[in-house]
Write a protein that holds these residues in place. Structure first.
Motif, PDB file in Angstrom:
ATOM      1  N   ASP A 178       0.828  -1.200   0.000  1.00 36.00           N
ATOM      2  CA  ASP A 178       0.000   0.000   0.000  1.00 36.00           C
ATOM      3  C   ASP A 178       0.867   1.256   0.000  1.00 36.00           C
ATOM      4  N   THR A 179       1.919   1.273   0.801  1.00 36.57           N
ATOM      5  CA  THR A 179       2.807   2.427   0.866  1.00 36.57           C
ATOM      6  C   THR A 179       3.464   2.664  -0.487  1.00 36.57           C
ATOM      7  N   ALA A 180       3.913   1.599  -1.120  1.00 30.08           N
ATOM      8  CA  ALA A 180       4.542   1.731  -2.434  1.00 30.08           C
ATOM      9  C   ALA A 180       3.544   2.272  -3.456  1.00 30.08           C
ATOM     10  N   ARG A 181       2.309   1.780  -3.403  1.00 26.25           N
ATOM     11  CA  ARG A 181       1.272   2.240  -4.335  1.00 26.25           C
ATOM     12  C   ARG A 181       0.963   3.723  -4.093  1.00 26.25           C
ATOM     13  N   VAL A 182       0.815   4.102  -2.837  1.00 30.88           N
ATOM     14  CA  VAL A 182       0.505   5.490  -2.506  1.00 30.88           C
ATOM     15  C   VAL A 182       1.648   6.398  -2.938  1.00 30.88           C
ATOM     16  N   ARG A 183       2.882   5.986  -2.656  1.00 28.85           N
ATOM     17  CA  ARG A 183       4.039   6.792  -3.068  1.00 28.85           C
ATOM     18  C   ARG A 183       4.066   6.962  -4.584  1.00 28.85           C
ATOM     19  N   ALA A 184       3.751   5.896  -5.315  1.00 28.84           N
ATOM     20  CA  ALA A 184       3.746   5.971  -6.778  1.00 28.84           C
ATOM     21  C   ALA A 184       2.689   6.959  -7.270  1.00 28.84           C
ATOM     22  N   VAL A 185       1.496   6.894  -6.694  1.00 25.61           N
ATOM     23  CA  VAL A 185       0.432   7.816  -7.102  1.00 25.61           C
ATOM     24  C   VAL A 185       0.822   9.255  -6.779  1.00 25.61           C
ATOM     25  N   LEU A 186       1.415   9.461  -5.604  1.00 25.63           N
ATOM     26  CA  LEU A 186       1.841  10.815  -5.225  1.00 25.63           C
ATOM     27  C   LEU A 186       2.926  11.335  -6.168  1.00 25.63           C
ATOM     28  N   LEU A 187       3.860  10.461  -6.550  1.00 23.62           N
ATOM     29  CA  LEU A 187       4.910  10.873  -7.490  1.00 23.62           C
ATOM     30  C   LEU A 187       4.332  11.227  -8.855  1.00 23.62           C
ATOM     31  N   VAL A 188       3.428  10.392  -9.327  1.00 26.56           N
ATOM     32  CA  VAL A 188       2.788  10.674 -10.610  1.00 26.56           C
ATOM     33  C   VAL A 188       1.978  11.960 -10.513  1.00 26.56           C
ATOM     34  N   GLY A 189       1.430  12.216  -9.318  1.00 22.26           N
ATOM     35  CA  GLY A 189       0.668  13.441  -9.095  1.00 22.26           C
ATOM     36  C   GLY A 189       1.527  14.684  -8.976  1.00 22.26           C
ATOM     37  N   GLY A 190       2.854  14.516  -8.998  1.00 22.47           N
ATOM     38  CA  GLY A 190       3.741  15.661  -9.017  1.00 22.47           C
ATOM     39  C   GLY A 190       4.287  16.097  -7.676  1.00 22.47           C
ATOM     40  N   LEU A 191       4.099  15.294  -6.625  1.00 21.94           N
ATOM     41  CA  LEU A 191       4.668  15.651  -5.326  1.00 21.94           C
ATOM     42  C   LEU A 191       6.182  15.509  -5.378  1.00 21.94           C
ATOM     43  N   PRO A 192       6.926  16.460  -4.830  1.00 18.96           N
ATOM     44  CA  PRO A 192       8.383  16.328  -4.804  1.00 18.96           C
ATOM     45  C   PRO A 192       8.808  15.233  -3.824  1.00 18.96           C
TER      46      PRO A 192
END
Length: 178
Positions: free
Chosen positions: A22-36
């Motif tokens: 779940d953490t990996a998935r959330v991090r991936a979505v946040l990265l794709v969403g443009g979070l630094p």
């Protein structure tokens, strides 16, 4: 030994491997969403907090598709981050434009030095402290409007402003500005 290499699932949460996934998935979505990169951990914690809040509400049905729910919430966290950043950037630009429109005679040198010192002090505060001070004192918004913008009670805004002013005062003393 339960499970692989002694790993045991948490009593009230997902198994450790599911939480890591779940953490990996959330991090991936946040990265794709443009979070630094430096904001990713905070974003993951926001999503976890929203999951805990959702589970704590007895009036809500259970989450049917956990992966989809996490992806949607993570994308909303990323959108909120961009909105907050845009709002702060727009505020800085408006303040700079307002400052440049006034004739230099209105701003003696000591006022300019003080303004730059306070701006430097604001940069040393946390983002949340800086946010409430800028909204209250630079944007001149009433507590009621700030509470609505931040989606928190008015008492929380007052408390945050009080603590942020105290922190700024400490920073300015450390800088020997006051």
């Amino acid at each position: 030994m339960d499970g692989w290499r002694g790993a045991r699932p948490a009593a009230d949460g997902p198994p450790a491997s599911e939480e890591a996934f779940d953490t990996a998935r959330v991090r991936a979505v946040l990265l794709v969403g443009g979070l630094p990169w430096d904001e990713l951990d905070d974003g993951v914690q926001q999503v976890r907090l929203k999951l805990l809040e959702e589970r704590a509400r007895p009036d809500r049905p259970e989450i049917r598709d956990r992966d989809a729910w996490l992806a949607v919430v993570a994308s909303r966290v990323a959108i909120d981050w961009h909105r907050r950043r845009t709002r702060e950037t727009g505020l800085r630009e408006r303040l700079a434009a307002r400052w440049s429109r006034r004739p230099p005679a209105d701003h003696p040198q000591e006022h300019r030095v003080l303004a730059l010192t306070v701006a430097d002090g604001l940069e040393r505060l946390t983002a949340a402290q800086r946010q409430v001070l800028v909204l209250r004192y630079y944007a001149d918004l009433p507590v009621r409007d700030i509470a609505r913008l931040l989606d928190v009670p008015e008492g929380t805004v007052k408390s945050r402003i009080h603590l942020a002013v105290a922190a700024l005062r400490t920073v300015l003393r450390d800088m020997e500005a006051i």
